[in-house]
Each structure stands twice: as C-alpha cells, then as structure tokens.
Design a protein around this motif. Structure first.
Motif, PDB file in Angstrom:
ATOM      1  N   TYR A   1     -36.821   8.311 -18.316  1.00 54.92           N
ATOM      2  CA  TYR A   1     -37.619   9.118 -17.395  1.00 54.92           C
ATOM      3  C   TYR A   1     -37.373   8.622 -15.974  1.00 54.92           C
ATOM      4  CZ  TYR A   1     -39.706  10.918 -21.610  1.00 54.92           C
ATOM      5  OH  TYR A   1     -39.885  11.510 -22.832  1.00 54.92           O
ATOM      6  N   ASP A   2     -36.333   9.213 -15.371  1.00 54.12           N
ATOM      7  CA  ASP A   2     -35.892   8.800 -14.045  1.00 54.12           C
ATOM      8  C   ASP A   2     -35.974   9.927 -13.025  1.00 54.12           C
ATOM      9  OD1 ASP A   2     -33.897  10.430 -14.998  1.00 54.12           O
ATOM     10  OD2 ASP A   2     -32.347   8.880 -15.048  1.00 54.12           O
ATOM     11  N   GLY A   3     -36.725  10.985 -13.350  1.00 55.37           N
ATOM     12  CA  GLY A   3     -36.908  12.092 -12.417  1.00 55.37           C
ATOM     13  C   GLY A   3     -35.825  13.131 -12.453  1.00 55.37           C
ATOM     14  N   ILE A   4     -34.738  12.880 -13.157  1.00 54.12           N
ATOM     15  CA  ILE A   4     -33.626  13.826 -13.206  1.00 54.12           C
ATOM     16  C   ILE A   4     -33.966  14.984 -14.141  1.00 54.12           C
ATOM     17  CG2 ILE A   4     -31.208  14.124 -13.878  1.00 54.12           C
ATOM     18  CD1 ILE A   4     -30.748  11.225 -13.071  1.00 54.12           C
ATOM     19  N   GLY A   5     -33.639  16.197 -13.721  1.00 54.27           N
ATOM     20  CA  GLY A   5     -33.863  17.367 -14.559  1.00 54.27           C
ATOM     21  C   GLY A   5     -35.322  17.719 -14.749  1.00 54.27           C
ATOM     22  N   GLY A   6     -36.151  17.368 -13.776  1.00 55.49           N
ATOM     23  CA  GLY A   6     -37.565  17.706 -13.869  1.00 55.49           C
ATOM     24  C   GLY A   6     -38.378  16.726 -14.693  1.00 55.49           C
ATOM     25  N   LYS A   7     -37.768  15.642 -15.150  1.00 50.71           N
ATOM     26  CA  LYS A   7     -38.501  14.650 -15.936  1.00 50.71           C
ATOM     27  C   LYS A   7     -39.450  13.866 -15.036  1.00 50.71           C
ATOM     28  CE  LYS A   7     -34.801  13.746 -19.296  1.00 50.71           C
ATOM     29  NZ  LYS A   7     -33.899  12.690 -19.834  1.00 50.71           N
ATOM     30  N   PRO A   8     -40.482  13.266 -15.632  1.00 49.23           N
ATOM     31  CA  PRO A   8     -41.273  12.305 -14.860  1.00 49.23           C
ATOM     32  C   PRO A   8     -40.372  11.183 -14.363  1.00 49.23           C
ATOM     33  CG  PRO A   8     -42.320  12.777 -16.972  1.00 49.23           C
ATOM     34  CD  PRO A   8     -40.958  13.397 -17.015  1.00 49.23           C
ATOM     35  N   ASP A   9     -40.740  10.579 -13.242  1.00 52.83           N
ATOM     36  CA  ASP A   9     -39.962   9.458 -12.716  1.00 52.83           C
ATOM     37  C   ASP A   9     -40.769   8.191 -12.904  1.00 52.83           C
ATOM     38  OD1 ASP A   9     -38.320   7.703 -11.426  1.00 52.83           O
ATOM     39  OD2 ASP A   9     -37.834   9.089  -9.789  1.00 52.83           O
ATOM     40  N   LEU A  10     -40.461   7.478 -13.982  1.00 52.35           N
ATOM     41  CA  LEU A  10     -41.215   6.278 -14.330  1.00 52.35           C
ATOM     42  C   LEU A  10     -40.524   5.006 -13.844  1.00 52.35           C
ATOM     43  CD1 LEU A  10     -42.495   7.190 -17.907  1.00 52.35           C
ATOM     44  CD2 LEU A  10     -43.554   7.606 -15.680  1.00 52.35           C
ATOM     45  N   ARG A  11     -39.615   5.131 -12.899  1.00 48.03           N
ATOM     46  CA  ARG A  11     -39.100   3.954 -12.218  1.00 48.03           C
ATOM     47  C   ARG A  11     -40.124   3.505 -11.175  1.00 48.03           C
ATOM     48  NH1 ARG A  11     -33.836   6.255  -9.614  1.00 48.03           N
ATOM     49  NH2 ARG A  11     -35.403   7.867  -9.131  1.00 48.03           N
ATOM     50  N   THR A  12     -40.012   2.281 -10.715  1.00 43.95           N
ATOM     51  CA  THR A  12     -40.907   1.832  -9.665  1.00 43.95           C
ATOM     52  C   THR A  12     -40.481   2.412  -8.319  1.00 43.95           C
ATOM     53  OG1 THR A  12     -39.593  -0.168  -9.334  1.00 43.95           O
ATOM     54  CG2 THR A  12     -41.497  -0.323 -10.822  1.00 43.95           C
ATOM     55  N   VAL A  13     -41.403   2.373  -7.370  1.00 40.81           N
ATOM     56  CA  VAL A  13     -41.135   2.879  -6.030  1.00 40.81           C
ATOM     57  C   VAL A  13     -39.931   2.153  -5.421  1.00 40.81           C
ATOM     58  CG1 VAL A  13     -42.053   3.038  -3.689  1.00 40.81           C
ATOM     59  CG2 VAL A  13     -43.516   3.604  -5.650  1.00 40.81           C
ATOM     60  N   ALA A  14     -39.843   0.846  -5.663  1.00 43.25           N
ATOM     61  CA  ALA A  14     -38.732   0.057  -5.113  1.00 43.25           C
ATOM     62  C   ALA A  14     -37.384   0.505  -5.658  1.00 43.25           C
ATOM     63  CB  ALA A  14     -38.938  -1.422  -5.412  1.00 43.25           C
ATOM     64  N   ASN A  15     -37.391   1.185  -6.794  1.00 44.93           N
ATOM     65  CA  ASN A  15     -36.154   1.685  -7.412  1.00 44.93           C
ATOM     66  C   ASN A  15     -36.014   3.195  -7.278  1.00 44.93           C
ATOM     67  OD1 ASN A  15     -34.822  -0.715  -8.804  1.00 44.93           O
ATOM     68  ND2 ASN A  15     -36.951  -0.914  -9.496  1.00 44.93           N
ATOM     69  N   GLY A  16     -36.753   3.777  -6.342  1.00 35.85           N
ATOM     70  CA  GLY A  16     -36.662   5.203  -6.076  1.00 35.85           C
ATOM     71  C   GLY A  16     -37.587   6.058  -6.913  1.00 35.85           C
ATOM     72  N   GLY A  17     -38.474   5.429  -7.691  1.00 30.95           N
ATOM     73  CA  GLY A  17     -39.362   6.172  -8.571  1.00 30.95           C
ATOM     74  C   GLY A  17     -40.778   6.301  -8.047  1.00 30.95           C
ATOM     75  N   LYS A  18     -41.743   6.465  -8.966  1.00 23.89           N
ATOM     76  CA  LYS A  18     -43.112   6.786  -8.567  1.00 23.89           C
ATOM     77  C   LYS A  18     -44.164   5.850  -9.169  1.00 23.89           C
ATOM     78  CE  LYS A  18     -41.900  11.640  -7.878  1.00 23.89           C
ATOM     79  NZ  LYS A  18     -42.081  13.050  -8.320  1.00 23.89           N
ATOM     80  N   VAL A  19     -43.714   4.860  -9.913  1.00 22.43           N
ATOM     81  CA  VAL A  19     -44.641   3.878 -10.473  1.00 22.43           C
ATOM     82  C   VAL A  19     -44.826   2.768  -9.449  1.00 22.43           C
ATOM     83  CG1 VAL A  19     -44.991   2.178 -12.307  1.00 22.43           C
ATOM     84  CG2 VAL A  19     -44.013   4.427 -12.839  1.00 22.43           C
ATOM     85  N   ILE A  20     -46.075   2.386  -9.214  1.00 25.93           N
ATOM     86  CA  ILE A  20     -46.366   1.418  -8.160  1.00 25.93           C
ATOM     87  C   ILE A  20     -46.363  -0.014  -8.689  1.00 25.93           C
ATOM     88  CG2 ILE A  20     -48.102   0.680  -6.486  1.00 25.93           C
ATOM     89  CD1 ILE A  20     -48.917   3.670  -6.267  1.00 25.93           C
TER      90      ILE A  20
END
Length: 357
Positions: A32-51
């Motif tokens: 879940y890395d945000g690609i293809g409309g998926k949730p982005d469960l990477r951390t903010v520091a890695n370009g995602g949305k998990v704090i």
C-alpha cells in the motif's frame, strides 16, 4: 488531532461461505504505497501518509465515524514501502450482504501502539503461529496463552518468504510447542499452509502423535508416502489409526491450505477451502508428546517434512465450513477478498456515514 485519511474495506459476501462467521480473523495485506488509488501506508518521511515511525497511527474500525476500534494484530509493516500484514477481528462476517469495515491512518495524536494482539484471536484459539520469527530460536504464539514454540536452533528451521510474509522451511528440523492445552480429543481444528518439496516419503507437518512407549495416539496433518495429504487420528485402544485423505495425490510443490477438523465423532479434511471427505472415527488417544511442526512423531528420528509451513493454528472448537472457505479465500488472495475505497472526510461528514452490511 483527528485521523487525516480513511478508507472503507468492503468484504465480498460471495467469498465467505454459506453462514456467518463470528470473530473472524481477516488478513489485510499487500503493498500500500498510494499507487493505483491504493492507500499510502508509507510514512510521511518516505512520501506516504502515516505519521508514526512505528505505524501506530494505522488502525481499523467497525464504523465510518471511527468511534469503535476493532481488535487487530500488526505482524509486519514497512515504513518505506507500505508492505504490511495485519489481522483484524471481524465480529460478524456476513454472507447475506457485504461486510464493511474501515482503516484510518495519519494521526499525529497517536503515539502509543493501538494493536491488541492477543485479543485479535478469540478464546478458542490455543495457538496461532505466523512463523515470521527471523533471528531467534523461538516462535511466537499470538494468542494470550503463551504457547511459544522452540526451534532446533536460530537457523533450524530456516525463515524465508512464504505464502503470507515469511514462514519456516524444514528439512530435518522441528518446532516444539509443548503439551499444555493441546490434549484435544473431541472437538478441535488444526490448520496451516504447507508447501511440500519431496515425494514418496512419510512427512509430518503439524502433529501431536505417538508415544515413547510405542503407543499410537494423538492427531496429525501429514503427507504420507503415497503423496496424499491426510488428517490422521491415532488411538491405541481402537486400535491403530484412522485417516481422512485428500481426493488426489499432491506432487506440485505449490502452497496448499490444510484444515483438519474433529467435530463430535466426525473427522474432516479440507484442502484449499474444499472438503475432501468426512467420516466417523474414534477420538484421538492422549499422548504425552508435544505438539510439533516439521515431523510426524516427536521421538522417532525420521518422517521429517521437506518443505515449508506458514500460518499454523490450533483451536479447541470445530471450525465451520464457512470459516474454512472464508479463511482460504482471504489468505490465498486478499486483494480479491475485499476492495478499498477512499472516504472523503472533507466533503462527507462522518456523522452521516452509515455502515452498510
């Protein structure tokens, strides 16, 4: 501070069998890395949305308003890639309508771990083993029972990629889970994923059987010399043993889901979600041997599994056919068991979001 992101998880009712399942442990897994409309469960520091750098602000809820958190276990999560493995307790898995739950993430106020590992698994589970353990000679039990397994050593069996995350690969190795709570003689379920890479020999997969005195008692999931997967019941007073075999021999070295069920005098074997056969037979006799993985009998220096095992579980209740069906469908292909959709928090007030199903 509130949750910044929310997705609905819609579980396909057609993948859940013919009857509702209670306290169903659903696998939520994937990249879940945000690609293809998926949730982005990477951390903010890695370009995602998990704090949280520990992933603490990823949680699951029964309602869109995010007021009732579900019990869940976080087995694996990568801050850099969004690869994850969560198990979520679904109070009722519906077969008459799609079941909808919610995942929320991105909340700076969450600084403590929200998972409740032991309570993700209801009291009927006596041992739950994800077999992800990397560097130690022990294997964790996810229930609150503390029935951790002991490996031959930190490198035997060997951890490696498996059906779901990591698993354990055996050649002449054993994991010992002890005796306590595993003397099951009437209603119980034993299950796992297995990949056998050898044929024409006796191989114990998940077993509590035999005795040092030579008596044949207990139960086992095994692959025998005829290459059939079997659920075997041993009772020295019967005498001998009784087995439920798969409908065809296995020589493909692929992953397969095995479930052996003892239900009020009837023994059943399921292979990849489908019942193979069922018949009446004696109950297992009691044995002082431990529950083990990777070998047929604890005291015999042979009958080892050559292959890999993942997701071993044992319960003191007979799981239903619908539970088996849903478990196989969910674990075999999480991406087709449920679908995800973004909940737009900016335009759709939570108070008006209703749970469906």
């Amino acid at each position: 501070m509130a949750w910044l992101y929310e997705e609905s998880i819609t579980i396909d009712e057609t993948k859940c069998g013919t009857a509702d399942s209670t306290d169903f442990p659903m696998l939520f897994a994937g990249t879940y890395d945000g690609i293809g409309g998926k949730p982005d469960l990477r951390t903010v520091a890695n370009g995602g949305k998990v704090i949280s750098t520990s992933g603490y602000d990823i949680a699951f809820f029964s309602d869109a308003a995010l007021t009732t958190m579900l019990k869940f276990e976080r087995v694996g999560w990568s801050a850099t890639t969004g690869v994850c493995e969560f198990w979520v307790k679904i109070p009722t898995l519906d077969v008459d309508a799609n079941t909808i739950i919610y995942i929320a993430y991105g909340n700076a106020a969450i600084i403590t771990d929200q998972q409740d590992r032991s309570n993700t698994w209801n009291v009927n589970y006596k041992g739950v083993y994800h077999l992800e353990d990397l560097t130690t000679s022990t294997v964790d039990d996810s229930t609150g029972n503390g029935h951790d397994g002991t490996k031959d050593s930190a490198d035997n069996p060997i951890v490696g990629a498996a059906k779901i995350g990591n698993g354990q690969t055996f050649t002449s190795d054993v994991i010992n889970f002890g005796v306590t709570d595993f003397d099951l003689t009437n209603n119980f379920t034993i299950e796992c994923w297995v990949k056998s890479t050898s044929n024409g020999v006796y191989q114990g997969i998940f077993s509590k059987a035999h005795d040092a005195t030579g008596g044949y008692n207990g139960y086992s999931l095994a692959k025998e010399s005829d290459n059939y997967f079997k659920f075997v019941i041993f009772n020295a007073n019967a005498p001998g043993y009784h087995y439920i075999a798969a409908n065809s021999a296995n020589t493909d070295s692929d992953w397969h889901h095995l479930v052996g069920i003892r239900d009020s005098g009837t023994s059943k074997l399921y292979l990849d979600g489908a019942i193979q056969t069922a018949s009446s037979a004696e109950a297992p006799g009691l044995t002082s041997n431990s529950l083990i993985m990777g070998k047929y009998y604890q005291e015999v220096a042979s009958y080892y599994l050559v292959g890999s095992v993942d997701e071993g579980r044992i319960s003191n209740t007979p799981r239903t056919a619908s539970y088996v069906t849903a478990s196989y469908n969910n674990q075999n292909s999480p991406s087709t068991f449920y679908t995800l959709a973004e909940v737009n928090l900016g335009f759709l007030p939570r108070m008006n979001l209703l749970r469906v199903g």
